[in-house]
Design a protein around this motif. Structure first.
Motif, PDB file in Angstrom:
ATOM      1  N   GLY A 144       0.820  -1.212   0.000  1.00  0.00           N
ATOM      2  CA  GLY A 144       0.000   0.000   0.000  1.00  0.00           C
ATOM      3  C   GLY A 144       0.847   1.253   0.000  1.00  0.00           C
ATOM      4  O   GLY A 144       1.948   1.268   0.562  1.00  0.00           O
ATOM      5  N   LEU A 145       0.349   2.307  -0.632  1.00  0.00           N
ATOM      6  CA  LEU A 145       1.053   3.585  -0.603  1.00  0.00           C
ATOM      7  C   LEU A 145       0.945   4.198   0.799  1.00  0.00           C
ATOM      8  O   LEU A 145      -0.059   3.991   1.490  1.00  0.00           O
ATOM      9  CB  LEU A 145       0.463   4.536  -1.636  1.00  0.00           C
ATOM     10  CG  LEU A 145       0.599   4.111  -3.105  1.00  0.00           C
ATOM     11  CD1 LEU A 145       0.091   5.218  -4.025  1.00  0.00           C
ATOM     12  CD2 LEU A 145       2.041   3.759  -3.447  1.00  0.00           C
ATOM     13  N   PRO A 146       1.963   4.935   1.239  1.00  0.00           N
ATOM     14  CA  PRO A 146       1.974   5.469   2.616  1.00  0.00           C
ATOM     15  C   PRO A 146       1.052   6.668   2.780  1.00  0.00           C
ATOM     16  O   PRO A 146       1.463   7.820   2.661  1.00  0.00           O
ATOM     17  CB  PRO A 146       3.445   5.859   2.810  1.00  0.00           C
ATOM     18  CG  PRO A 146       3.940   6.170   1.431  1.00  0.00           C
ATOM     19  CD  PRO A 146       3.217   5.233   0.515  1.00  0.00           C
ATOM     20  N   ILE A 147      -0.225   6.412   3.059  1.00  0.00           N
ATOM     21  CA  ILE A 147      -1.199   7.493   3.240  1.00  0.00           C
ATOM     22  C   ILE A 147      -1.748   7.505   4.668  1.00  0.00           C
ATOM     23  O   ILE A 147      -2.819   8.043   4.922  1.00  0.00           O
ATOM     24  CB  ILE A 147      -2.349   7.377   2.218  1.00  0.00           C
ATOM     25  CG1 ILE A 147      -3.084   6.029   2.367  1.00  0.00           C
ATOM     26  CG2 ILE A 147      -1.847   7.558   0.801  1.00  0.00           C
ATOM     27  CD1 ILE A 147      -4.348   5.930   1.532  1.00  0.00           C
ATOM     28  N   HIS A 148      -1.010   6.874   5.606  1.00  0.00           N
ATOM     29  CA  HIS A 148      -1.413   6.829   7.018  1.00  0.00           C
ATOM     30  C   HIS A 148      -2.799   6.196   7.167  1.00  0.00           C
ATOM     31  O   HIS A 148      -3.648   6.683   7.931  1.00  0.00           O
ATOM     32  CB  HIS A 148      -1.395   8.221   7.646  1.00  0.00           C
ATOM     33  CG  HIS A 148      -0.082   8.924   7.519  1.00  0.00           C
ATOM     34  ND1 HIS A 148       1.056   8.500   8.188  1.00  0.00           N
ATOM     35  CD2 HIS A 148       0.303   9.987   6.761  1.00  0.00           C
ATOM     36  CE1 HIS A 148       2.066   9.290   7.876  1.00  0.00           C
ATOM     37  NE2 HIS A 148       1.638  10.189   7.003  1.00  0.00           N
ATOM     38  N   SER A 149      -3.036   5.112   6.448  1.00  0.00           N
ATOM     39  CA  SER A 149      -4.330   4.442   6.497  1.00  0.00           C
ATOM     40  C   SER A 149      -4.454   3.612   7.766  1.00  0.00           C
ATOM     41  O   SER A 149      -3.467   3.063   8.277  1.00  0.00           O
ATOM     42  CB  SER A 149      -4.502   3.564   5.260  1.00  0.00           C
ATOM     43  OG  SER A 149      -3.394   2.697   5.092  1.00  0.00           O
ATOM     44  N   HIS A 150      -5.695   3.478   8.273  1.00  0.00           N
ATOM     45  CA  HIS A 150      -5.953   2.726   9.504  1.00  0.00           C
ATOM     46  C   HIS A 150      -7.096   1.723   9.339  1.00  0.00           C
ATOM     47  O   HIS A 150      -6.956   0.572   9.721  1.00  0.00           O
ATOM     48  CB  HIS A 150      -6.275   3.694  10.651  1.00  0.00           C
ATOM     49  CG  HIS A 150      -5.146   4.614  10.993  1.00  0.00           C
ATOM     50  ND1 HIS A 150      -4.002   4.193  11.649  1.00  0.00           N
ATOM     51  CD2 HIS A 150      -4.967   5.944  10.760  1.00  0.00           C
ATOM     52  CE1 HIS A 150      -3.172   5.211  11.802  1.00  0.00           C
ATOM     53  NE2 HIS A 150      -3.735   6.287  11.272  1.00  0.00           N
ATOM     54  N   THR A 151      -8.215   2.171   8.795  1.00  0.00           N
ATOM     55  CA  THR A 151      -9.365   1.284   8.673  1.00  0.00           C
ATOM     56  C   THR A 151      -9.162   0.329   7.492  1.00  0.00           C
ATOM     57  O   THR A 151      -8.347   0.595   6.603  1.00  0.00           O
ATOM     58  CB  THR A 151     -10.653   2.087   8.441  1.00  0.00           C
ATOM     59  OG1 THR A 151     -10.584   2.718   7.142  1.00  0.00           O
ATOM     60  CG2 THR A 151     -10.830   3.141   9.509  1.00  0.00           C
ATOM     61  N   PRO A 152      -9.905  -0.793   7.470  1.00  0.00           N
ATOM     62  CA  PRO A 152      -9.805  -1.702   6.314  1.00  0.00           C
ATOM     63  C   PRO A 152     -10.061  -0.991   4.989  1.00  0.00           C
ATOM     64  O   PRO A 152      -9.395  -1.271   3.985  1.00  0.00           O
ATOM     65  CB  PRO A 152     -10.876  -2.756   6.606  1.00  0.00           C
ATOM     66  CG  PRO A 152     -10.955  -2.803   8.098  1.00  0.00           C
ATOM     67  CD  PRO A 152     -10.767  -1.376   8.534  1.00  0.00           C
ATOM     68  N   GLU A 153     -11.015  -0.072   4.984  1.00  0.00           N
ATOM     69  CA  GLU A 153     -11.337   0.643   3.748  1.00  0.00           C
ATOM     70  C   GLU A 153     -10.197   1.553   3.311  1.00  0.00           C
ATOM     71  O   GLU A 153      -9.878   1.638   2.111  1.00  0.00           O
ATOM     72  CB  GLU A 153     -12.619   1.461   3.938  1.00  0.00           C
ATOM     73  CG  GLU A 153     -13.883   0.625   4.088  1.00  0.00           C
ATOM     74  CD  GLU A 153     -13.998  -0.083   5.432  1.00  0.00           C
ATOM     75  OE1 GLU A 153     -14.763  -1.062   5.528  1.00  0.00           O
ATOM     76  OE2 GLU A 153     -13.322   0.361   6.398  1.00  0.00           O
ATOM     77  N   GLU A 154      -9.567   2.238   4.273  1.00  0.00           N
ATOM     78  CA  GLU A 154      -8.429   3.097   3.939  1.00  0.00           C
ATOM     79  C   GLU A 154      -7.246   2.264   3.463  1.00  0.00           C
ATOM     80  O   GLU A 154      -6.545   2.641   2.506  1.00  0.00           O
ATOM     81  CB  GLU A 154      -8.037   3.927   5.158  1.00  0.00           C
ATOM     82  CG  GLU A 154      -9.039   5.006   5.523  1.00  0.00           C
ATOM     83  CD  GLU A 154      -8.680   5.716   6.816  1.00  0.00           C
ATOM     84  OE1 GLU A 154      -9.275   6.772   7.080  1.00  0.00           O
ATOM     85  OE2 GLU A 154      -7.801   5.227   7.562  1.00  0.00           O
ATOM     86  N   ILE A 155      -7.004   1.142   4.121  1.00  0.00           N
ATOM     87  CA  ILE A 155      -5.916   0.252   3.718  1.00  0.00           C
ATOM     88  C   ILE A 155      -6.168  -0.268   2.301  1.00  0.00           C
ATOM     89  O   ILE A 155      -5.250  -0.338   1.470  1.00  0.00           O
ATOM     90  CB  ILE A 155      -5.771  -0.918   4.705  1.00  0.00           C
ATOM     91  CG1 ILE A 155      -5.326  -0.393   6.075  1.00  0.00           C
ATOM     92  CG2 ILE A 155      -4.773  -1.951   4.197  1.00  0.00           C
ATOM     93  CD1 ILE A 155      -5.419  -1.416   7.196  1.00  0.00           C
ATOM     94  N   ALA A 156      -7.421  -0.599   1.994  1.00  0.00           N
ATOM     95  CA  ALA A 156      -7.772  -1.078   0.656  1.00  0.00           C
ATOM     96  C   ALA A 156      -7.468  -0.032  -0.398  1.00  0.00           C
ATOM     97  O   ALA A 156      -6.937  -0.346  -1.476  1.00  0.00           O
ATOM     98  CB  ALA A 156      -9.256  -1.460   0.616  1.00  0.00           C
ATOM     99  N   VAL A 157      -7.783   1.224  -0.106  1.00  0.00           N
ATOM    100  CA  VAL A 157      -7.495   2.310  -1.048  1.00  0.00           C
ATOM    101  C   VAL A 157      -5.994   2.427  -1.282  1.00  0.00           C
ATOM    102  O   VAL A 157      -5.531   2.595  -2.422  1.00  0.00           O
ATOM    103  CB  VAL A 157      -8.082   3.644  -0.535  1.00  0.00           C
ATOM    104  CG1 VAL A 157      -7.558   4.815  -1.359  1.00  0.00           C
ATOM    105  CG2 VAL A 157      -9.600   3.612  -0.581  1.00  0.00           C
ATOM    106  N   SER A 158      -5.207   2.338  -0.214  1.00  0.00           N
ATOM    107  CA  SER A 158      -3.754   2.480  -0.350  1.00  0.00           C
ATOM    108  C   SER A 158      -3.165   1.340  -1.175  1.00  0.00           C
ATOM    109  O   SER A 158      -2.265   1.549  -1.992  1.00  0.00           O
ATOM    110  CB  SER A 158      -3.086   2.538   1.029  1.00  0.00           C
ATOM    111  OG  SER A 158      -3.084   1.272   1.667  1.00  0.00           O
ATOM    112  N   ILE A 159      -3.673   0.122  -0.980  1.00  0.00           N
ATOM    113  CA  ILE A 159      -3.176  -1.030  -1.739  1.00  0.00           C
ATOM    114  C   ILE A 159      -3.588  -0.909  -3.199  1.00  0.00           C
ATOM    115  O   ILE A 159      -2.773  -1.125  -4.114  1.00  0.00           O
ATOM    116  CB  ILE A 159      -3.697  -2.347  -1.143  1.00  0.00           C
ATOM    117  CG1 ILE A 159      -3.149  -2.542   0.274  1.00  0.00           C
ATOM    118  CG2 ILE A 159      -3.297  -3.535  -2.025  1.00  0.00           C
ATOM    119  CD1 ILE A 159      -3.787  -3.705   1.020  1.00  0.00           C
ATOM    120  N   ALA A 160      -4.844  -0.554  -3.436  1.00  0.00           N
ATOM    121  CA  ALA A 160      -5.325  -0.404  -4.805  1.00  0.00           C
ATOM    122  C   ALA A 160      -4.522   0.655  -5.547  1.00  0.00           C
ATOM    123  O   ALA A 160      -4.173   0.484  -6.726  1.00  0.00           O
ATOM    124  CB  ALA A 160      -6.811  -0.044  -4.809  1.00  0.00           C
ATOM    125  N   ALA A 161      -4.194   1.754  -4.858  1.00  0.00           N
ATOM    126  CA  ALA A 161      -3.401   2.812  -5.482  1.00  0.00           C
ATOM    127  C   ALA A 161      -2.017   2.297  -5.887  1.00  0.00           C
ATOM    128  O   ALA A 161      -1.500   2.643  -6.961  1.00  0.00           O
ATOM    129  CB  ALA A 161      -3.273   3.998  -4.530  1.00  0.00           C
TER     130      ALA A 161
END
Length: 322
Positions: A290-307
């Motif tokens: 995942g891109l380093p966007i300080h994600s925490h929730t599963p949904e935020e982590i999913a966005v970072s990985i997809a990116a």
């Protein structure tokens, strides 16, 4: 894959009622142009349309040209090379985004509806468009998703792989897996989720994966194919399972192999793997994913990985000149 199949079905359905439909394909794209190579849109003479080639003023102008050609019964394919800057000299689009792209306007006839119905079933093969016509060959394979060559206005060739979409193998069916499946489904990934546990609620609720497989992680290497369109994401419930799976898959030739976890976890995991893997194999394993966007929730982590997957996929296409 799903979006392309839907476009082909739409085309086939419209050709049963109209003499012709204009298919528009971005066959070439460079820089920050709004539509990437392979983007498609179709429109009828009365303005019904499906898909997009980038939106905005560019798409509006192309739609107008396509409808006009259909209404005037002009059925010759045409190429439009557009440079995206504010001046309107030559073939400049007037858009500020920069870059350039070539769009093919290809009139489709009623007698081609059977071909589009076949494509809607997502067969594997190569679709070819040229001034001589449109054809599909299930015996061919090309290494890239699409390729365009042009020698002149009447000497060009566009080839596209059909049925060989990006495949995401998500190993582990937990909350992040569910959120990632939901996100990747909107990006046209073919999603396969694998878990060895019984009666997993998050896996049961995953309606985005085409396949949900239950099998022991000790058999994982046989379930994962190799290829430039294969993306493997390891996110099981166990650090030990993640390590053993990564060890089994490190030799696979895939586009992406990554492990979910904190930086500390990945450091420890790679230290253990260094005892059994070569340097080349170890370097193939990405993490933290995942891109380093300080994600925490599963949904935020999913966005970072997809990116990150989009970044890698687009970088690979750029290296091929697509």
């Amino acid at each position: 894959m799903a979006k392309s199949a839907s476009l082909w079905q739409w085309l086939a359905n419209r050709l049963t009622r109209h003499r012709s439909v204009m298919l528009m394909i971005v066959v070439e794209s460079h820089g920050s142009s709004p539509g990437k190579a392979g983007a498609k849109m179709a429109v009828t003479a009365n303005g019904e349309c499906f898909g997009t080639v980038g939106g905005g003023a560019l798409e509006s102008a192309l739609l107008k040209e396509a409808r006009s050609a259909l209404q005037e019964h002009i059925f010759e394919p045409r190429l439009r090379r557009l440079q995206h800057h504010l001046t309107r000299d030559g073939e400049a689009s007037g858009m500020i985004c920069g870059g350039e792209q070539t769009v093919l306007l290809y009139p489709c006839q009623q007698d081609q509806s059977a071909l589009f119905r076949r494509l809607a079933n997502n067969p594997k093969g190569v679709l070819t468009l040229s001034p001589a016509g449109i054809a599909f060959d299930h015996t061919q394979i090309v290494p890239e998703s699409c390729r365009f060559t042009r020698q002149g206005d009447n000497d060009w060739l566009y080839r596209e792989s059909v049925g060989w979409s990006r495949q995401a193998y998500i190993i582990g069916g937990g909350h992040v897996s569910l959120a990632l499946s939901r996100t990747l489904a909107t990006l046209d990934f073919d999603i396969i989720v694998i878990d060895e546990r019984d009666n997993l609620d998050t896996l049961t609720r995953n309606m985005y994966a085409r396949q949900k497989l239950k099998l022991p992680y000790s058999d994982i290497d046989a379930a994962i194919p190799e290829g430039s369109q294969i993306y493997v994401l390891i996110m099981t419930h166990s650090h030990y399972a993640d390590q053993k799976i990564a060890e089994r898959l490190a030799g696979k030739k895939v586009a992406y192999l990554g492990v979910l976890g904190s930086r500390k976890k990945i450091v420890q995991l790679k230290a253990k793997l260094a005892e059994t893997l070569s340097c080349d194999e170890l370097q193939r394993i990405r993490g933290p994913i995942g891109l380093p966007i300080h994600s925490h929730t599963p949904e935020e982590i999913a966005v970072s990985i997809a990116a990150e997957l989009i970044q890698i996929s687009n970088s690979a296409n750029s290296a091929l000149g697509l």
